[in-house]
Design a protein around this motif. Structure first.
Motif, PDB file in Angstrom:
ATOM      1  N   ASN A  48      30.171  55.902  18.620  1.00  0.00           N
ATOM      2  CA  ASN A  48      31.448  56.181  19.089  1.00  0.00           C
ATOM      3  C   ASN A  48      32.493  56.008  18.244  1.00  0.00           C
ATOM      4  O   ASN A  48      33.281  56.860  18.178  1.00  0.00           O
ATOM      5  CB  ASN A  48      31.695  55.927  20.422  1.00  0.00           C
ATOM      6  CG  ASN A  48      30.981  56.368  21.562  1.00  0.00           C
ATOM      7  OD1 ASN A  48      31.299  57.475  22.042  1.00  0.00           O
ATOM      8  ND2 ASN A  48      29.818  55.781  21.976  1.00  0.00           N
ATOM      9  N   ASN A  49      32.622  54.967  17.617  1.00  0.00           N
ATOM     10  CA  ASN A  49      34.111  54.618  16.742  1.00  0.00           C
ATOM     11  C   ASN A  49      34.201  55.586  15.625  1.00  0.00           C
ATOM     12  O   ASN A  49      35.224  55.655  15.261  1.00  0.00           O
ATOM     13  CB  ASN A  49      34.002  53.056  16.204  1.00  0.00           C
ATOM     14  CG  ASN A  49      34.639  52.073  17.598  1.00  0.00           C
ATOM     15  OD1 ASN A  49      33.922  52.016  18.582  1.00  0.00           O
ATOM     16  ND2 ASN A  49      35.768  51.591  17.385  1.00  0.00           N
ATOM     17  N   PHE A  71      33.905  45.435  19.050  1.00  0.00           N
ATOM     18  CA  PHE A  71      34.837  45.331  18.011  1.00  0.00           C
ATOM     19  C   PHE A  71      34.461  44.965  16.671  1.00  0.00           C
ATOM     20  O   PHE A  71      35.059  45.098  15.608  1.00  0.00           O
ATOM     21  CB  PHE A  71      36.124  44.681  18.511  1.00  0.00           C
ATOM     22  CG  PHE A  71      37.138  45.228  19.482  1.00  0.00           C
ATOM     23  CD1 PHE A  71      37.213  46.560  19.504  1.00  0.00           C
ATOM     24  CD2 PHE A  71      37.342  44.665  20.766  1.00  0.00           C
ATOM     25  CE1 PHE A  71      37.900  47.273  20.425  1.00  0.00           C
ATOM     26  CE2 PHE A  71      38.162  45.324  21.621  1.00  0.00           C
ATOM     27  CZ  PHE A  71      38.414  46.528  21.402  1.00  0.00           C
ATOM     28  N   GLU A  98      37.513  54.079   6.200  1.00  0.00           N
ATOM     29  CA  GLU A  98      36.945  53.471   7.126  1.00  0.00           C
ATOM     30  C   GLU A  98      36.587  52.040   7.274  1.00  0.00           C
ATOM     31  O   GLU A  98      36.626  51.286   8.093  1.00  0.00           O
ATOM     32  CB  GLU A  98      35.392  54.062   7.500  1.00  0.00           C
ATOM     33  CG  GLU A  98      35.638  55.700   7.808  1.00  0.00           C
ATOM     34  CD  GLU A  98      35.638  56.570   6.744  1.00  0.00           C
ATOM     35  OE1 GLU A  98      35.897  56.020   5.490  1.00  0.00           O
ATOM     36  OE2 GLU A  98      35.608  57.927   7.026  1.00  0.00           O
ATOM     37  N   PRO A 112      31.910  47.525  14.178  1.00  0.00           N
ATOM     38  CA  PRO A 112      32.413  48.474  13.244  1.00  0.00           C
ATOM     39  C   PRO A 112      32.965  48.113  11.893  1.00  0.00           C
ATOM     40  O   PRO A 112      32.952  48.943  11.092  1.00  0.00           O
ATOM     41  CB  PRO A 112      33.852  48.986  13.969  1.00  0.00           C
ATOM     42  CG  PRO A 112      33.377  48.972  15.568  1.00  0.00           C
ATOM     43  CD  PRO A 112      32.490  47.513  15.463  1.00  0.00           C
ATOM     44  N   THR A 124      40.675  53.932  20.131  1.00  0.00           N
ATOM     45  CA  THR A 124      40.367  53.139  19.004  1.00  0.00           C
ATOM     46  C   THR A 124      39.245  54.350  18.344  1.00  0.00           C
ATOM     47  O   THR A 124      38.859  54.056  17.043  1.00  0.00           O
ATOM     48  CB  THR A 124      39.602  51.839  19.465  1.00  0.00           C
ATOM     49  OG1 THR A 124      38.315  52.044  20.158  1.00  0.00           O
ATOM     50  CG2 THR A 124      40.247  50.920  20.049  1.00  0.00           C
ATOM     51  N   PHE A 125      38.573  55.122  19.050  1.00  0.00           N
ATOM     52  CA  PHE A 125      37.560  56.102  18.339  1.00  0.00           C
ATOM     53  C   PHE A 125      38.420  56.923  17.597  1.00  0.00           C
ATOM     54  O   PHE A 125      37.794  57.768  16.599  1.00  0.00           O
ATOM     55  CB  PHE A 125      37.108  57.048  19.516  1.00  0.00           C
ATOM     56  CG  PHE A 125      36.220  56.156  20.530  1.00  0.00           C
ATOM     57  CD1 PHE A 125      35.729  55.096  20.335  1.00  0.00           C
ATOM     58  CD2 PHE A 125      36.249  56.598  21.721  1.00  0.00           C
ATOM     59  CE1 PHE A 125      34.728  54.151  21.226  1.00  0.00           C
ATOM     60  CE2 PHE A 125      35.497  56.072  22.829  1.00  0.00           C
ATOM     61  CZ  PHE A 125      34.705  54.657  22.482  1.00  0.00           C
ATOM     62  N   TYR A 153      41.280  51.895  24.967  1.00  0.00           N
ATOM     63  CA  TYR A 153      40.187  51.768  24.037  1.00  0.00           C
ATOM     64  C   TYR A 153      39.396  52.842  23.487  1.00  0.00           C
ATOM     65  O   TYR A 153      39.086  52.945  22.517  1.00  0.00           O
ATOM     66  CB  TYR A 153      38.979  50.931  25.005  1.00  0.00           C
ATOM     67  CG  TYR A 153      37.619  50.563  24.122  1.00  0.00           C
ATOM     68  CD1 TYR A 153      37.630  50.078  22.957  1.00  0.00           C
ATOM     69  CD2 TYR A 153      36.586  51.365  24.493  1.00  0.00           C
ATOM     70  CE1 TYR A 153      36.538  49.873  22.275  1.00  0.00           C
ATOM     71  CE2 TYR A 153      35.464  51.363  23.543  1.00  0.00           C
ATOM     72  CZ  TYR A 153      35.463  50.640  22.697  1.00  0.00           C
ATOM     73  OH  TYR A 153      34.167  50.524  21.790  1.00  0.00           O
ATOM     74  N   SER A 205      29.678  51.264  19.678  1.00  0.00           N
ATOM     75  CA  SER A 205      30.535  51.370  18.920  1.00  0.00           C
ATOM     76  C   SER A 205      30.218  52.040  17.816  1.00  0.00           C
ATOM     77  O   SER A 205      30.832  52.810  16.906  1.00  0.00           O
ATOM     78  CB  SER A 205      31.172  49.985  18.451  1.00  0.00           C
ATOM     79  OG  SER A 205      30.292  49.061  17.869  1.00  0.00           O
ATOM     80  N   LEU A 225      39.609  46.419  13.222  1.00  0.00           N
ATOM     81  CA  LEU A 225      38.965  45.959  14.356  1.00  0.00           C
ATOM     82  C   LEU A 225      38.217  44.599  14.550  1.00  0.00           C
ATOM     83  O   LEU A 225      37.805  44.016  15.235  1.00  0.00           O
ATOM     84  CB  LEU A 225      37.554  47.133  14.552  1.00  0.00           C
ATOM     85  CG  LEU A 225      38.215  48.457  15.141  1.00  0.00           C
ATOM     86  CD1 LEU A 225      37.124  49.362  14.976  1.00  0.00           C
ATOM     87  CD2 LEU A 225      38.996  48.311  16.237  1.00  0.00           C
TER      88      LEU A 225
END
Length: 391
Positions: free
Chosen positions: A230-231, A346, A38, A349, A24-25, A21, A227, A45
């Motif tokens: 962080n994502n 998920f 992006e 994002p 994923t960042f 996980y 998310s 996601l």
């Protein structure tokens, strides 16, 4: 195998697969290497989210057929395959979609079933302590994965190599879970066979009518905040001239230190008040990040506050979901808790990626701060009026 050795191996397996996980960042950075924006990260996601939702619904059915530890092993094999595919893709196509599906499938099973396995080994009085330990190993895994990626890049390797290395870790995790099937059954507090874990419409309705509805909703909001910040942290940091690995390292160490302190803490006399205070700190960290600009010092402060706010409140919230659940609906409640978590972590994002591309990331951060405030206020309301059935 002793109970302590069983728990150590169980937590080690959790740690090794949790890096998936964390990577994923790194998807914005990976996708940019073959010209994807992006928006594509958000879409992939979303695919992961759909696979997750489908898998969580049937996770109980699968674990009832195969056993929870065997199912966890299969999940780690799927995650390993997903990371390998991510590392090998060079364009947007079917391989990328398959990688996203496998990630959703694997992570849904590990995230929803691991707490259920743990409840078989610990008493209700120990839940905050051991859920805190579980979350420490999860956080260490996915918090250090971006740091590993950064280190590999500094030593001349590519971001793809981080996916390959973590894929290998997940294979080790799979074999550990498979080897723990008999030891965990032998150390279960209740020697009776595992109760049914499958989700039915009747069980969903029952959970939604229970007090556990509040933490189930709250975790979705918190996951969206998590998310959102962080994502796309690599995007935020690159734009401000900051080092993204600093954020993840400081955040991870903060969470680990304070969750270790939480191991001896049961949430206080009013756990929801504790959650509310911590989540208002989480909101403050996002607000500070909005105005902090390129300050490296404030960047560290943001990471500390977010680690304290989100990182410490989360295991208490998991324990409240378990404690608020009807006794016969414990596994189903924890799976729905995991389901709404995945919708946020998920699914959000997709919105975040669109906002960044179309209007910039500041509006995104404002939305994230509002969601954090809403979640904290929900916890505060339960703390003030604890007798209400659901809210």
């Amino acid at each position: 195998m002793s109970r302590s050795s069983t728990l150590i191996l169980f937590f080690t397996a959790i740690f090794l697969q949790s890096g998936a996980y964390g990577l994923t960042f790194m998807l914005p950075r990976l996708f940019s290497s073959f010209g994807a924006s992006e928006k594509v990260v958000g879409v992939m996601l979303l695919v992961t989210t759909l696979a997750t939702i489908f898998t969580v619904y049937f996770a109980g059915h699968l674990s009832d057929m195969l056993g929870r530890l065997r199912t966890l092993g299969i999940a780690c094999f799927a995650i390993s395959g997903s990371l390998y595919l991510y590392g090998s893709v060079s364009s947007v196509g079917i391989s990328l979609v398959l990688a996203s599906v496998l990630l959703g499938f694997g992570w849904a099973l590990t995230y929803s079933l691991a707490p259920i396995v743990l409840t078989r080994l610990v008493s209700a009085a120990e839940r905050v302590r051991f859920f805190a330990l579980l979350s420490i190993f999860v956080m260490a895994g996915f918090g250090l994965a971006p740091v590993l990626a950064s280190l590999l890049e500094k030593f001349g390797y590519s971001i793809r190599d981080a996916f390959y290395v973590t894929s290998a870790f997940c294979l080790i995790s799979a074999f550990l879970f498979l080897s723990l099937d008999k030891p965990i059954k032998s150390h279960a507090l209740n020697p009776a066979p595992e109760g049914s874990s499958r989700i039915t419409w009747a069980s969903i309705v029952a959970v939604l009518k229970s007090r556990a509805l509040l933490p189930v909703i709250m975790v979705c909001l918190g996951a969206s905040v998590f998310s959102g910040l962080n994502n796309f942290q690599t995007v935020f940091a690159d734009d401000r001239g900051l080092e993204y690995s600093t954020f993840f390292l400081v955040y991870t160490m903060t969470v680990i230190v304070f969750r270790l302190l939480l191991v001896r803490f049961k949430g206080g006399k009013n756990p929801y008040l504790t959650i509310a205070i911590l989540q208002y700190l989480m909101c403050a960290s996002v607000v500070l990040f909005i105005v902090s600009g390129g300050s490296a010092l404030l960047y560290v402060v943001v990471a500390i506050l977010f680690g304290l706010g989100y990182g410490v409140s989360y295991p208490i919230l998991v324990a409240m979901a378990a404690n608020d659940a009807e006794e016969h609906l414990g596994p189903q409640t924890l799976q729905l808790f995991a389901l709404t978590y995945f919708v946020g972590v998920f699914g959000f994002p997709l919105i975040a990626g669109w906002l960044i591309v179309e209007i910039g990331y500041t509006p995104l951060l404002i939305i994230v701060a509002v969601l954090a405030a809403v979640e904290a206020t929900m916890a505060l309301r339960r703390a003030i009026v604890p007798s209400r059935k659901r809210f």
